[in-house]
Design a protein around this motif. Sequence first.
Motif, mmCIF file in Angstrom:
data_model
loop_
_atom_site.group_PDB
_atom_site.id
_atom_site.type_symbol
_atom_site.label_atom_id
_atom_site.label_comp_id
_atom_site.label_asym_id
_atom_site.label_seq_id
_atom_site.Cartn_x
_atom_site.Cartn_y
_atom_site.Cartn_z
ATOM 1 N N MET A 9 33.339 45.028 42.153
ATOM 2 C CA MET A 9 33.827 44.531 43.552
ATOM 3 C C MET A 9 33.132 45.452 44.446
ATOM 4 O O MET A 9 32.602 45.141 45.884
ATOM 5 C CB MET A 9 35.202 44.823 43.626
ATOM 6 C CG MET A 9 35.949 44.141 44.907
ATOM 7 S SD MET A 9 35.330 42.320 45.315
ATOM 8 C CE MET A 9 36.660 41.809 46.323
ATOM 9 N N ASP A 10 33.134 46.727 44.327
ATOM 10 C CA ASP A 10 32.119 47.762 44.808
ATOM 11 C C ASP A 10 30.646 47.343 45.012
ATOM 12 O O ASP A 10 30.194 47.399 46.279
ATOM 13 C CB ASP A 10 32.309 49.162 44.506
ATOM 14 C CG ASP A 10 33.944 49.766 44.783
ATOM 15 O OD1 ASP A 10 34.418 49.186 45.429
ATOM 16 O OD2 ASP A 10 34.050 50.629 43.852
ATOM 17 N N MET A 11 30.001 46.747 44.190
ATOM 18 C CA MET A 11 28.882 46.453 43.992
ATOM 19 C C MET A 11 28.672 45.207 45.012
ATOM 20 O O MET A 11 27.717 45.172 45.937
ATOM 21 C CB MET A 11 28.251 46.155 42.439
ATOM 22 C CG MET A 11 27.878 47.485 41.837
ATOM 23 S SD MET A 11 27.568 47.110 40.222
ATOM 24 C CE MET A 11 26.105 45.891 40.528
ATOM 25 N N MET A 12 29.656 44.202 44.923
ATOM 26 C CA MET A 12 29.431 43.235 45.622
ATOM 27 C C MET A 12 29.605 43.391 47.149
ATOM 28 O O MET A 12 28.977 42.881 48.022
ATOM 29 C CB MET A 12 30.611 42.150 45.420
ATOM 30 C CG MET A 12 30.474 41.557 44.030
ATOM 31 S SD MET A 12 29.143 40.243 43.988
ATOM 32 C CE MET A 12 30.053 38.978 45.077
ATOM 33 N N LYS A 13 30.566 44.329 47.523
ATOM 34 C CA LYS A 13 30.560 44.777 48.876
ATOM 35 C C LYS A 13 29.660 45.509 49.512
ATOM 36 O O LYS A 13 29.124 45.227 50.547
ATOM 37 C CB LYS A 13 31.757 45.716 48.931
ATOM 38 C CG LYS A 13 33.343 45.024 48.810
ATOM 39 C CD LYS A 13 34.373 46.318 48.918
ATOM 40 C CE LYS A 13 35.667 45.630 48.735
ATOM 41 N NZ LYS A 13 36.935 46.555 48.749
ATOM 42 N N LYS A 14 29.010 46.281 48.800
ATOM 43 C CA LYS A 14 27.727 47.001 49.151
ATOM 44 C C LYS A 14 26.531 46.068 49.435
ATOM 45 O O LYS A 14 25.825 46.245 50.132
ATOM 46 C CB LYS A 14 27.103 47.872 48.183
ATOM 47 C CG LYS A 14 27.881 49.373 48.132
ATOM 48 C CD LYS A 14 27.506 50.255 47.222
ATOM 49 C CE LYS A 14 28.210 51.556 47.463
ATOM 50 N NZ LYS A 14 28.079 52.583 46.379
ATOM 51 N N ASN A 15 26.387 45.034 48.434
ATOM 52 C CA ASN A 15 25.373 43.731 48.482
ATOM 53 C C ASN A 15 25.696 43.151 49.811
ATOM 54 O O ASN A 15 24.675 42.728 50.662
ATOM 55 C CB ASN A 15 25.169 43.068 47.118
ATOM 56 C CG ASN A 15 24.427 43.847 46.199
ATOM 57 O OD1 ASN A 15 23.791 44.762 46.260
ATOM 58 N ND2 ASN A 15 24.797 43.367 45.014
ATOM 59 N N LEU A 16 26.929 42.954 49.978
ATOM 60 C CA LEU A 16 27.211 41.836 51.355
ATOM 61 C C LEU A 16 27.076 42.679 52.427
ATOM 62 O O LEU A 16 26.333 42.087 53.418
ATOM 63 C CB LEU A 16 28.548 41.500 51.096
ATOM 64 C CG LEU A 16 28.941 40.295 51.856
ATOM 65 C CD1 LEU A 16 28.138 38.998 51.447
ATOM 66 C CD2 LEU A 16 30.450 40.047 51.531
ATOM 67 N N SER A 17 27.197 43.892 52.255
ATOM 68 C CA SER A 17 27.087 44.802 53.486
ATOM 69 C C SER A 17 25.544 44.728 54.075
ATOM 70 O O SER A 17 25.208 45.224 55.146
ATOM 71 C CB SER A 17 27.630 46.144 53.586
ATOM 72 O OG SER A 17 27.060 47.040 52.467
ATOM 73 N N MET A 18 24.770 44.558 53.197
ATOM 74 C CA MET A 18 23.250 44.711 53.519
ATOM 75 C C MET A 18 22.598 43.061 53.657
ATOM 76 O O MET A 18 21.945 42.896 54.499
ATOM 77 C CB MET A 18 22.284 45.480 52.332
ATOM 78 C CG MET A 18 22.681 46.698 52.679
ATOM 79 S SD MET A 18 22.152 47.521 54.241
ATOM 80 C CE MET A 18 20.440 46.728 54.364
ATOM 81 N N ILE A 19 23.038 42.304 52.928
ATOM 82 C CA ILE A 19 22.746 40.813 53.121
ATOM 83 C C ILE A 19 23.117 40.317 54.192
ATOM 84 O O ILE A 19 22.131 39.691 55.019
ATOM 85 C CB ILE A 19 23.433 40.137 51.958
ATOM 86 C CG1 ILE A 19 22.783 40.324 50.426
ATOM 87 C CG2 ILE A 19 23.024 38.550 52.211
ATOM 88 C CD1 ILE A 19 23.524 39.701 49.387
ATOM 89 N N ILE A 20 24.199 40.521 54.838
ATOM 90 C CA ILE A 20 24.559 39.865 56.023
ATOM 91 C C ILE A 20 23.809 40.573 57.313
ATOM 92 O O ILE A 20 23.059 39.564 58.079
ATOM 93 C CB ILE A 20 26.084 40.117 56.331
ATOM 94 C CG1 ILE A 20 26.687 39.320 55.440
ATOM 95 C CG2 ILE A 20 26.439 39.907 57.810
ATOM 96 C CD1 ILE A 20 28.210 39.195 55.605
ATOM 97 N N PRO A 21 23.577 41.785 57.662
ATOM 98 C CA PRO A 21 22.742 42.171 58.543
ATOM 99 C C PRO A 21 21.114 41.773 58.526
ATOM 100 O O PRO A 21 20.533 41.371 59.587
ATOM 101 C CB PRO A 21 22.969 43.522 58.742
ATOM 102 C CG PRO A 21 23.927 44.014 57.788
ATOM 103 C CD PRO A 21 24.331 42.791 56.929
ATOM 104 N N GLN A 22 20.574 41.842 57.152
ATOM 105 C CA GLN A 22 19.273 41.451 57.056
ATOM 106 C C GLN A 22 19.150 39.859 57.252
ATOM 107 O O GLN A 22 18.024 39.388 57.751
ATOM 108 C CB GLN A 22 18.788 41.548 55.625
ATOM 109 C CG GLN A 22 18.806 43.085 55.297
ATOM 110 C CD GLN A 22 17.749 43.747 56.216
ATOM 111 O OE1 GLN A 22 16.818 43.286 56.703
ATOM 112 N NE2 GLN A 22 18.051 45.174 56.074
ATOM 113 N N THR A 23 19.980 39.035 56.801
ATOM 114 C CA THR A 23 19.956 37.475 57.229
ATOM 115 C C THR A 23 19.884 37.439 58.600
ATOM 116 O O THR A 23 19.192 36.487 59.165
ATOM 117 C CB THR A 23 21.125 37.027 56.515
ATOM 118 O OG1 THR A 23 20.999 37.184 55.101
ATOM 119 C CG2 THR A 23 21.051 35.267 56.811
ATOM 120 N N LEU A 24 20.764 37.973 59.232
ATOM 121 C CA LEU A 24 21.056 37.967 60.915
ATOM 122 C C LEU A 24 19.722 38.232 61.387
ATOM 123 O O LEU A 24 19.286 37.881 62.478
ATOM 124 C CB LEU A 24 22.230 38.698 61.517
ATOM 125 C CG LEU A 24 23.550 37.963 60.996
ATOM 126 C CD1 LEU A 24 24.758 38.951 61.351
ATOM 127 C CD2 LEU A 24 23.615 36.637 61.370
#
Length: 146
Positions: A9-24
């Motif tokens: 879950m921590d890995m998913m949170k870290k990945n999601l925290s970078m995917i969203i700003p990069q996508t935007l």
Amino acid sequence: MFSDPNMAMDMMKKNLSMIIPQTLTFAWVNFFFSGFVAAKIPFPLTQRFRSMLQNGIDLSTVDVSYVSSRSWYFLNLFGLRGLFSLILGEENATDDTQRMMQMSGFGMDPSKSLSAEKDGLDIVQHEWALPKFEQRAEAVLRKLVS
């Protein structure tokens, strides 16, 4: 590593925290700067780089060293990893290389797996040919002269 659901879950949170700003950021660059030339690379390139660097520009007359905004975004995304590690520290969400290395080895210790190879290596003393070259050349010249 995979048996602990909190780590996953921590890995998913870290990945999601970078995917969203990069996508935007990519969507913003693509919307506002689509089709524009954003930068010029200071060294010449061949025509094979055109499709990679001029993504979104449909002109064949533009020099290859000019880069479209979309391609400039990707060059910065992958090229600024070292700067991100300096600013954000070694353990940041932008650098997934350590996690990927752990996942690919599944927790293998490289020192244990390579210890047999280390023991099997032989150290060989290198013998230089250049210091003896002068004596050999002198002997050849003496034979030719006499």
